[in-house]
Every structure is written in structure tokens, then in C-alpha cells.
Write an enzyme that holds these catalytic residues in place. Structure first.
Site, short mmCIF file in Angstrom:
data_model
loop_
_atom_site.label_atom_id
_atom_site.label_comp_id
_atom_site.label_asym_id
_atom_site.label_seq_id
_atom_site.Cartn_x
_atom_site.Cartn_y
_atom_site.Cartn_z
N LYS A 160 0.72 -1.37 0.05
CA LYS A 160 0.01 0.02 -0.11
C LYS A 160 1.05 1.56 0.31
O LYS A 160 1.65 0.91 0.71
CB LYS A 160 -1.00 -0.08 0.90
CG LYS A 160 -2.00 -1.08 0.80
CD LYS A 160 -3.30 -0.90 2.52
CE LYS A 160 -3.88 -1.48 2.32
NZ LYS A 160 -4.92 -1.54 3.22
N GLY B 125 10.34 -6.22 8.39
CA GLY B 125 9.88 -7.74 8.35
C GLY B 125 9.77 -8.52 7.03
O GLY B 125 10.87 -9.53 7.01
N GLY C 50 9.09 -1.65 12.50
CA GLY C 50 8.55 -0.29 12.52
C GLY C 50 9.56 1.19 12.88
O GLY C 50 9.49 1.94 12.06
#
Ligand code: 3PG
Ligand code: MG
Length: 398
Positions: free
Chosen positions: A197, A354, A377
Site C-alpha cells: 500500500k 520484517g 517499525g
């Protein structure tokens, strides 16, 4: 950045509180990927060789301020002992009586692990009281958890202001590698950004176009950019309502002198499954009933050329549906090229996130990259150009 390293603080005879990220995957009580544990070994051993007594602070999972027995750190003790080569003691709480007693009983040559900091609500709230209680257990604070440094928590941020603080070896390595990739890199710099996305990576794309010379976009988000150019992508995953945003990013890139590379050819299929029947077509020729699942060979050729003309590469996100063959082909080929150029010392390559590390491992390329971040993150937030609170707190010390 003016943070101190382990060489710049006195550790001899001191209780050293070390924030580590040992949030590792565990199945049936066994650690299935010990990478994060192995990466903190140099820090722990260094502290011990300098005469310090390491006391580990860490979180595990997201217990949200409650004691959740399944999220105890205790089962990790054997894996830590194996990695460190020293006995590891455990305290059932990170503050209060159990922690104080365990610290008091700690001998040189031993490591102490304190229970999950997130069992206390004050951890995620960055409660100064909790930070003070943890801080009172030791004399020096070391942060070796880059991958948790995007959280302004009591054990990552608050406590750094209470004690003399330093970066551990892993934190130091991460910060140096990332600085070399995006702070003051050898040019040309190329970024590969893939994944599903655009909406989750807007800030990241916005920051990158201002800093890199080439931006290679892959995965589902490339479809959104194709849509922005008026191309029909059939049943492909695309965020059609993000087309204007994609256009803005392309404008910004143009102004900044960053060249955006989208797939020129694509591999399309009618089913999302391994081995699905597929064909390769030009990027504007996806049949109405098909979906784009990978970049095609001409795109890979273009990516290869960009890599060959780059000095620095920073990679986040796969180029296609890498989990299902043969739609991992573009990711594998590009990863192999990056690995080869790195081995030949023609390229500095840094990757994180990840999915990205999984994809590069699957392509057997990760081992040749200059640096693979342990962060998910935190790596993304750093790529967004954000100052990570855990890093900034180390900096506030004179
Ligand atoms: C991670 O696994 O990415 C880090 O340990 C941070 O965990 P969190 O996303 O739960 O803060
Ligand atoms: Mg996470």
C-alpha cells in the site's frame, strides 16, 4: 548525533541497565529466530569485560499494562544463556522487591533479566515514576534496542534522562549503517520501496524523493502509481483513491531531481496462488480479468542497470508477491544483483523491515548485504525522516 558509546562511559563495578529488544518469535516455548538475541551478545559481553554487571530491560509482545503469563520473558532465559555463554538470572518484576533483590544478589560474570516492562501500564505511558524506579536499580543506562527506539516508553526514553546513558554496540551499528545510507551517503543513492500500500508508506515516499537519486517502486503500490498515470490495471491490488497522492509524489520527485522507476512490464495471473498460470505483458496491457503479481524481466533489467550505476542502496519492501512462486522472480533477481554488487564492493546495501528481511533471506541475498536492520517499525519511521525518541534521548546527555 552526540550519543556516547560503551567506550565513553565508566562501567567498572557498575550495575548497567541495558534496554534490549528480544521480542523474538517463539513457538511451543522455543525461539524460532534468535537473530535479535544474537545481535545483543557483543553489547552484553563488552559490558562484562569492562567490569560491569548487565541487567536487561525488555518488552515481549503487547500485554498492555497487564501481567500476561504467556508474555513472560522467563522462557527466553535458556536461549540467552546459550547466546551469552554466561548464567542468566531472572527477576519476576522489572521494579520493586523482586528486582531490587535480584540486582543485589547479582555477581560479576552473571547477567540479570528483568520481567517484561510492558506488564506495567507506566511503560507505554512513559511514566516518570516507573522510569525513576527502573533507573534506581542501576548506575548506567545503555540502549541497545534500535528496533524499539520509535517508542517513547519509560524503558526506552524516560530512563535515558535519569542515568548516564550510552548506545550499545547494536544501536551504534544500526545508527552508523543508517547514517551511511541516508544521512550522508555515497551517491548515486537508490531506494527500493515495495509492499502492498501507498497509504502506509506516504511519509516514507515523501521523505525519500527528497533524498535519493532513484526510487524504484514495486509491489502493489506500483499499481497505484500506474493507475495515477491513467493505466488500467484490471483486477490488480491498487488504491485507486490514492492516485492523486501518487501524482503529488511524482511531482515532488521531479522537482527534487529524483527519478522514479515503475515496472515497464508485469507478470499477470488470474489467481493469487503459487504456480498460477501467468503471462508477461507491457505495464499497460493487464487484461481486465487479471492481476499484476510481479514485475517482469524488462523491469528487472532496468533495475539491474540502476543498481550498477548506484553507490548506495536502501531497500524496504518486496517487488512482487514474493511469498508465492513464481511471483518472487523479480524480487529474487534484484536481490541477487544487489548482493553481487555488494560482494564486489561496488555498492553499500542496507535493508530493513520484517517482510523485506524475509524476502531477502528467501532470495539467499541478505547475508551479502552491507547491513540488515533488526528493526521493523523503527526502520520505517527512520526512513520517514523521523527522529526516534529512544535515539534522541541518548543525545540529550552532555
Ligand atoms: C518489534 O518487534 O518491532 C519491536 O520489538 C517493537 O514492538 P512493538 O511494535 O510492539 O512496539
Ligand atoms: Mg512492531
Amino acid at each position: 548525533m552526540a550519543w556516547k558509546t560503551l567506550d565513553e562511559v565508566d562501567l567498572d563495578g557498575k550495575v548497567v541497565l541495558v534496554r534490549v529488544d528480544i521480542n523474538v518469535p517463539v513457538e511451543n516455548g522455543k525461539v524460532t529466530d534468535a537473530t535479535r538475541i544474537e545481535k545483543i551478545v557483543p553489547t552484553v559481553q563488552d559490558i562484562m569485560s569492562k567490569g560491569g554487571k548487565p541487567v536487561l530491560l525488555a518488552h515481549f509482545g503487547r500485554p498492555k499494562g497487564q501481567v500476561v503469563p504467556e508474555m513472560s520473558l522467563e522462557p527466553l532465559v535458556p536461549a540467552l544463556e546459550k547466546a551469552f555463554g554466561f548464567p542468566v538470572k531472572f527477576a519476576k518484576d522489572c521494579v520493586g522487591g523482586p528486582a531490587k533483590e535480584a540486582v543485589g544478589a547479582l555477581q560479576k560474570g552473571e547477567v540479570l533479566l528483568l520481567e517484561n516492562t510492558r506488564f506495567h501500564a507506566g511503560e507505554e505511558k512513559n511514566d516518570p515514576m516507573l522510569a525513576a524506579e527502573m533507573g534506581a536499580l542501576g548506575e548506567v543506562y545503555v540502549n541497545d534496542a534500535f528496533s524499539a527506539a520509535h517508542r517513547a516508553h519509560a524503558s526506552t526514553e524516560g530512563i535515558a534522562k535519569i542515568l548516564p546513558a550510552a548506545a550499545g554496540r547494536l544501536m551504534e551499528a544500526e545508527l552508523k549503517a543508517l547514517e551511511a545510507a541516508l544521512g550522508d551517503p555515497e551517491r548515486p543513492v537508490t531506494a527500493v520501496v515495495g509492499g502492498a500500500k501507498v497509504s502506509t508508506k506516504l511519509d516514507l515516499l515523501g521523505n525519500l524523493v527528497a533524498k535519493v537519486d532513484h526510487l524504484i517502486i514495486g509491489g502493489g503500490m506500483a499499481n497505484t502509481f500506474l493507475v495515477a498515470q491513467g493505466i488500467d490495471v484490471g483486477k490488480s491490488l491498487a488504491e485507486r483513491d490514492m492516485a492523486d497522492t501518487a501524482k503529488e509524489i511524482m511531482e515532488k520527485a521531479k522537482d527534487a531531481g529524483c527519478k522514479i522507476h515503475l515496472p515497464v512490464d508485469v507478470v499477470v495471473a488470474r489467481e493469487f496462488k503459487a504456480g498460477a498460470e501467468n503471462e508477461t505483458v507491457a505495464n499497460d496491457a493487464c487484461p481486465a480479468d487479471a492481476m499484476i503479481l510481479d514485475a517482469g524481466p524488462k523491469s528487472v533489467e532496468e533495475i539491474t542497470k540502476v543498481f550498477e550505476n548506484s553507490r548506495t542502496l536502501i531497500w524496504n519492501g518486496p517487488l512482487g508477491a514474493f511469498e508465492i512462486a513464481p511471483f518472487d522472480a523479480a524480487t529474487n533477481a534484484a536481490a541477487a544483483k544487489a548482493a553481487e554488487l555488494t560482494r564486489e564492493e561496488k555498492l553499500i546495501s542496507v535493508a530493513g523491515g520484517g517482510d523485506t528481511v524475509a524476502a531477502l533471506n528467501k532470495a539467499d541475498a541478505a547475508k551479502d548485504f552491507s547491513y540488515i536492520s533488526t528493526a521493523g517499525g523503527a526502520f520505517l519511521e527512520w526512513m520517514e525522516g523521523k527522529v526516534l525518541p529512544g535515539v534522541a534521548a541518548l543525545d540529550q546527555q552532555s
